[in-house]
Design an enzyme around this catalytic site. Structure first.
Site, short mmCIF file in Angstrom:
data_model
loop_
_atom_site.label_atom_id
_atom_site.label_comp_id
_atom_site.label_asym_id
_atom_site.label_seq_id
_atom_site.Cartn_x
_atom_site.Cartn_y
_atom_site.Cartn_z
N ASP A 151 43.10 34.79 36.84
CA ASP A 151 42.72 34.51 38.22
C ASP A 151 43.44 33.22 38.61
O ASP A 151 43.03 32.13 38.18
CB ASP A 151 41.20 34.32 38.32
CG ASP A 151 40.73 34.08 39.75
OD1 ASP A 151 41.54 34.25 40.68
OD2 ASP A 151 39.56 33.71 39.94
N THR B 182 44.33 38.42 39.76
CA THR B 182 43.37 38.65 40.84
C THR B 182 43.46 37.54 41.89
O THR B 182 42.51 36.80 42.12
CB THR B 182 41.94 38.70 40.28
OG1 THR B 182 41.63 37.46 39.62
CG2 THR B 182 41.77 39.86 39.31
N GLU C 34 46.66 33.02 47.77
CA GLU C 34 47.29 32.82 46.46
C GLU C 34 48.40 33.83 46.22
O GLU C 34 49.45 33.49 45.64
CB GLU C 34 46.23 32.91 45.37
CG GLU C 34 45.26 31.74 45.40
CD GLU C 34 43.94 32.00 44.70
OE1 GLU C 34 43.20 31.03 44.45
OE2 GLU C 34 43.64 33.18 44.41
N THR D 77 41.97 40.15 46.03
CA THR D 77 40.51 40.27 46.07
C THR D 77 39.91 40.11 47.46
O THR D 77 38.79 40.57 47.71
CB THR D 77 39.86 39.24 45.13
OG1 THR D 77 40.30 37.92 45.54
CG2 THR D 77 40.30 39.48 43.70
N VAL E 204 28.94 39.45 53.92
CA VAL E 204 27.58 38.91 53.90
C VAL E 204 27.57 37.62 54.70
O VAL E 204 28.55 36.86 54.69
CB VAL E 204 27.08 38.66 52.46
CG1 VAL E 204 26.93 39.96 51.72
CG2 VAL E 204 28.02 37.73 51.71
N GLY F 213 35.00 34.53 43.17
CA GLY F 213 36.27 34.94 42.57
C GLY F 213 36.20 34.96 41.06
O GLY F 213 36.78 35.85 40.41
N ASP F 214 35.48 34.00 40.49
CA ASP F 214 35.31 33.96 39.04
C ASP F 214 34.52 35.17 38.55
O ASP F 214 34.84 35.77 37.52
CB ASP F 214 34.59 32.67 38.63
CG ASP F 214 35.28 31.44 39.19
OD1 ASP F 214 36.52 31.38 39.17
OD2 ASP F 214 34.57 30.52 39.65
#
Length: 330
Positions: free
Chosen positions: A113, A148, A153, A186, A226, A234-235
């Site tokens: 990531d 990811t 990024e 993601t 949400v 992300g983690d």
């Protein structure tokens, strides 16, 4: 019984909150993985707070920890998972460790990531030192099997902007060419046909056939947003993708569906817990206000309905009423 699957997770650690290894370790353990957590930083809290304190691990300290694992011959892994790091020498040393572990186990999968930054109100910015970007591009991504990135990024790594899904596919192909067979963007700010309440994520997986040909699978996911702001998502996403690609190695669609489903349930339960906690706090505040409010006893007098002089409340006296607990809306 499924064979043990061990993960070396090199990410951040916070004393308070759930990001990095604090967000990834327990969910992976629940799904049956053995996790060895190596903390790239140790902070009081995540860096989104106004203040944070702590230590950043450098390359020498990383090698010292890894050397301890080697001396005891326990540096045997099926996966390496990396996330937040702040030191470029540390990041370069991670690559050395991944290469060594891949020499020991040719089937080892490296899930990266590339935590560098994100977009806010359409503008991207980095929240790690900028000198980490060339290390990711030149050293980390080429040895990764799964990456990811978020949209920002992915743009940093590819050197290309994403304004449409077609451009996103081009960016994923550029990232494939850098090394990884699986790329999942993601999150993005691409418009959804279902409206502004939906978030689009995109994935691409290359599979090599025995005859040398390559098949590329593309997936597109629309996720309902949400109405809350979270850190550590992300983690958690990277950890869940590791788990579900392990269980469905040749089906990125199913792996991503299960990853998103897990994310959705965790976020919804987190929101419910926060609301329940706030309701209970409001009840406690209300009870405390009641205790502190001055009380006036009803005036004593003769009750006209009672013969004789039996004391009772005056005819006009009313019992004291206190407001009920208001309904809270979120």
């Amino acid at each position: 019984m499924e064979a043990e699957c061990r993960v070396l997770s090199i990410q951040s650690h916070v004393v308070r909150g759930y990001v990095g290894n604090r967000a990834a370790t327990f969910p992976l353990q629940v799904l049956g993985f053995e996790i060895d957590a190596l903390n790239s930083v140790q902070f009081s809290n995540h860096t989104g707070y106004a203040h944070w304190k702590g230590q950043v691990l450098n390359s020498d300290e990383l090698h010292e920890l890894y050397e301890g694992l080697k001396l005891n011959n326990v540096n045997k892994y099926d996966y390496v998972l990396t996330g937040y790091a702040r030191d470029k020498s540390f990041l370069a040393s991670v690559v050395d460790i991944v290469r060594e572990l891949k020499q020991q186990n040719s089937k080892l999968v490296y899930v990266c990531d590339p935590v560098m930054g994100d977009k806010w109100n359409g503008e991207g910015s980095m929240y790690v030192p900028e000198d980490l970007l060339p290390v990711y591009k030149e050293k980390v991504v080429p040895v990764a099997d799964i990456i990811t990135p978020n949209q920002f990024e992915a743009e940093l790594l590819s050197g290309r902007k994403i304004h449409s899904e077609e451009e996103a596919l081009v960016v994923m192909d550029v990232l494939h060419a850098m090394g990884p067979d699986t790329v999942v963007i993601t999150s993005s700010d691409l418009p959804s046909s279902r409206g502004s309440d939906y978030l689009i994520a995109l994935g691409s997986q290359r599979t090599r056939n025995p005859d040398g040909s390559v098949v590329t699978e593309r997936i597109r996911m629309e996720m309902h947003k949400v109405d809350a702001v979270f850190v550590g998502t992300g983690d958690l996403f990277a950890a869940m993708l590791l788990a579900w690609t392990h269980k469905h190695p040749n089906n990125l669609k199913v792996a991503c569906e299960k990853t998103v489903s897990a994310m959705h349930h965790v976020l919804q339960r987190t929101i419910k817990c926060a609301k329940d906690t706030e309701r209970e706090r409001e009840r406690q505040r209300h009870r405390q206000r009641e205790k502190q409010a001055p009380r006036r006893e009803p005036d004593a007098g003769l009750d006209p309905k009672t013969p004789g002089s039996c004391p009772g409340p005056k005819a006009a006296a009313q019992p004291l009423n206190h407001p009920g607990i208001p309904d809270l809306e979120f």
